[in-house]
Design a protein around this motif. Structure first.
Motif, PDB file in Angstrom:
ATOM      1  N   GLU A   1       0.883  -1.220   0.108  1.00 51.92           N
ATOM      2  CA  GLU A   1      -0.075  -0.234   0.069  1.00 51.92           C
ATOM      3  C   GLU A   1       0.723   1.203  -0.054  1.00 51.92           C
ATOM      4  N   LYS A   2       2.232   1.006   0.019  1.00 50.93           N
ATOM      5  CA  LYS A   2       3.166   2.191  -0.330  1.00 50.93           C
ATOM      6  C   LYS A   2       3.024   3.177   0.881  1.00 50.93           C
ATOM      7  N   ALA A   3       2.795   2.549   2.105  1.00 53.69           N
ATOM      8  CA  ALA A   3       2.336   3.364   3.419  1.00 53.69           C
ATOM      9  C   ALA A   3       3.629   3.793   4.303  1.00 53.69           C
ATOM     10  N   GLY A   4       4.586   2.988   3.753  1.00 49.41           N
ATOM     11  CA  GLY A   4       5.978   3.236   4.546  1.00 49.41           C
ATOM     12  C   GLY A   4       6.114   2.166   5.836  1.00 49.41           C
ATOM     13  N   ALA A   5       4.935   1.319   6.057  1.00 49.21           N
ATOM     14  CA  ALA A   5       4.651   0.434   6.864  1.00 49.21           C
ATOM     15  C   ALA A   5       3.925  -0.698   6.295  1.00 49.21           C
ATOM     16  N   VAL A   6       4.198  -1.981   6.799  1.00 47.04           N
ATOM     17  CA  VAL A   6       3.636  -3.277   6.543  1.00 47.04           C
ATOM     18  C   VAL A   6       2.453  -3.102   7.275  1.00 47.04           C
ATOM     19  N   THR A   7       1.221  -2.927   6.813  1.00 45.94           N
ATOM     20  CA  THR A   7      -0.052  -3.056   7.731  1.00 45.94           C
ATOM     21  C   THR A   7      -0.420  -4.607   7.927  1.00 45.94           C
ATOM     22  N   LYS A   8      -1.137  -4.718   9.151  1.00 48.74           N
ATOM     23  CA  LYS A   8      -1.511  -6.029   9.682  1.00 48.74           C
ATOM     24  C   LYS A   8      -2.239  -6.748   8.638  1.00 48.74           C
ATOM     25  N   PRO A   9      -3.173  -6.274   7.888  1.00 45.70           N
ATOM     26  CA  PRO A   9      -4.003  -7.012   6.855  1.00 45.70           C
ATOM     27  C   PRO A   9      -3.163  -7.457   5.754  1.00 45.70           C
ATOM     28  N   VAL A  10      -1.964  -6.793   5.360  1.00 47.99           N
ATOM     29  CA  VAL A  10      -1.125  -7.086   4.460  1.00 47.99           C
ATOM     30  C   VAL A  10      -0.244  -8.291   5.068  1.00 47.99           C
ATOM     31  N   MET A  11       0.186  -7.991   6.305  1.00 40.71           N
ATOM     32  CA  MET A  11       0.877  -9.143   6.962  1.00 40.71           C
ATOM     33  C   MET A  11       0.224 -10.431   6.987  1.00 40.71           C
ATOM     34  N   GLU A  12      -1.135 -10.349   7.311  1.00 44.33           N
ATOM     35  CA  GLU A  12      -1.981 -11.615   7.231  1.00 44.33           C
ATOM     36  C   GLU A  12      -2.208 -12.038   5.832  1.00 44.33           C
ATOM     37  N   GLY A  13      -2.332 -11.017   5.028  1.00 41.73           N
ATOM     38  CA  GLY A  13      -2.382 -11.436   3.648  1.00 41.73           C
ATOM     39  C   GLY A  13      -1.391 -12.269   3.172  1.00 41.73           C
ATOM     40  N   ILE A  14      -0.050 -11.815   3.418  1.00 43.94           N
ATOM     41  CA  ILE A  14       1.303 -12.630   3.164  1.00 43.94           C
ATOM     42  C   ILE A  14       1.189 -14.174   3.797  1.00 43.94           C
ATOM     43  N   MET A  15       0.575 -14.064   5.029  1.00 42.24           N
ATOM     44  CA  MET A  15       0.489 -15.296   5.729  1.00 42.24           C
ATOM     45  C   MET A  15      -0.470 -16.237   5.243  1.00 42.24           C
ATOM     46  N   ILE A  16      -1.379 -15.688   4.609  1.00 39.31           N
ATOM     47  CA  ILE A  16      -2.865 -16.274   4.430  1.00 39.31           C
ATOM     48  C   ILE A  16      -2.272 -17.353   3.148  1.00 39.31           C
TER      49      ILE A  16
ATOM     50  N   THR B   1     -13.708  -4.976 -15.500  1.00 41.10           N
ATOM     51  CA  THR B   1     -13.959  -4.422 -14.330  1.00 41.10           C
ATOM     52  C   THR B   1     -12.918  -3.475 -13.832  1.00 41.10           C
ATOM     53  N   ILE B   2     -12.756  -3.144 -12.347  1.00 41.38           N
ATOM     54  CA  ILE B   2     -11.712  -2.282 -12.032  1.00 41.38           C
ATOM     55  C   ILE B   2     -11.164  -2.905 -10.744  1.00 41.38           C
ATOM     56  N   LEU B   3      -9.836  -2.564 -10.740  1.00 41.61           N
ATOM     57  CA  LEU B   3      -9.287  -2.658  -9.433  1.00 41.61           C
ATOM     58  C   LEU B   3      -9.157  -1.321  -8.611  1.00 41.61           C
ATOM     59  N   THR B   4      -9.585  -1.679  -7.409  1.00 39.08           N
ATOM     60  CA  THR B   4      -9.314  -0.268  -6.625  1.00 39.08           C
ATOM     61  C   THR B   4      -8.499  -0.712  -5.245  1.00 39.08           C
ATOM     62  N   GLU B   5      -7.938   0.605  -4.709  1.00 39.86           N
ATOM     63  CA  GLU B   5      -7.174   0.399  -3.809  1.00 39.86           C
ATOM     64  C   GLU B   5      -7.651   0.028  -2.475  1.00 39.86           C
ATOM     65  N   GLY B   6      -9.283   0.238  -2.111  1.00 39.50           N
ATOM     66  CA  GLY B   6      -9.614  -0.095  -1.138  1.00 39.50           C
ATOM     67  C   GLY B   6     -11.016  -1.008  -1.237  1.00 39.50           C
ATOM     68  N   PHE B   7     -11.360  -1.660  -0.343  1.00 41.43           N
ATOM     69  CA  PHE B   7     -12.556  -2.509  -0.267  1.00 41.43           C
ATOM     70  C   PHE B   7     -13.873  -1.807  -0.594  1.00 41.43           C
ATOM     71  N   GLU B   8     -13.887  -0.867   0.178  1.00 40.55           N
ATOM     72  CA  GLU B   8     -15.329  -0.093   0.040  1.00 40.55           C
ATOM     73  C   GLU B   8     -15.108   0.566  -1.318  1.00 40.55           C
ATOM     74  N   ILE B   9     -16.437   0.814  -1.981  1.00 37.02           N
ATOM     75  CA  ILE B   9     -16.425   1.192  -3.310  1.00 37.02           C
ATOM     76  C   ILE B   9     -17.394   2.411  -3.384  1.00 37.02           C
ATOM     77  N   GLU B  10     -18.256   2.666  -2.353  1.00 36.52           N
ATOM     78  CA  GLU B  10     -18.888   4.090  -2.362  1.00 36.52           C
ATOM     79  C   GLU B  10     -18.205   5.067  -1.977  1.00 36.52           C
TER      80      GLU B  10
END
Length: 191
Positions: free
Chosen positions: A16-31, A116-125
């Protein structure tokens, strides 16, 4: 040196280029997601003998690895504890049989079947002022493009869309894609 390869790994996971590895990303790696390539039994215990059946895993189903794989000594097969993503059923299953047959394969690829489109976040509204920003951070996905599944689809209550987290194989972009529209139209299909 070693610090460089660590930096590279960090950059790779800082999707997510946030300068930190977020928990969901970490879990995503581990999943670890696996695809059922041959019908297999899902049972309550690691040991095959006298194992009570939970249900059958059918070809094409996607499961998440929870534990293992470990060798089941008696039958000499590799077993793993998994969760079936379509109904959250949990249990042990054989990944490989003792004759070398393969029941589950690691990594799940999906193919775009409708633009279809790829977006950064889950929410679309999104509120109006955010809409412009979203325009820039979305990427069109054309039929035939291959995506690596990171997180199984979840339904968004407000929109009725099912969204899943994926990584685009061609350029490594990670984001959310609508897999099933609110009328049941499929945008992606498991390869």
């Amino acid at each position: 040196g070693p610090s460089n390869s660590w930096k590279r790994a960090f950059k790779m996971f800082d999707e997510e280029k946030a300068g930190a590895v977020t928990k969901p990303v970490m879990e995503g790696i581990m999943i670890v997601l696996m695809k059922v390539v041959k019908d297999a039994a899902l049972s309550q215990s690691m040991e095959i003998k006298d194992a009570k059946a939970v249900r059958r895993l059918e070809v094409g189903e996607v499961v998440q690895l929870l534990e293992g794989p470990k060798k089941e000594e008696v039958a000499e097969v590799m077993r793993a504890k998994v969760r079936a993503l379509k109904d959250d059923a949990e249990g042990w299953t054989s990944i490989t049989g003792n004759q070398g047959s393969i029941f589950l394969k690691e990594g799940v690829t999906v193919k775009v079947v409708k633009e279809t489109i790829l977006t950064e976040g889950f929410e679309i509204e999104v509120p109006k002022e955010e809409a412009r920003k979203i325009q820039q951070s979305t990427r069109k996905l054309k039929p035939g493009e291959l995506l690596e599944l990171r997180e199984w689809g979840k339904k968004q209550e407000e929109t009725g869309l099912t969204r899943m987290k994926c990584k685009v194989k061609s350029d490594g972009t990670v984001g959310y894609v609508t897999s099933v529209g609110n009328t049941g139209i499929k945008f992606v299909d498991i390869v």
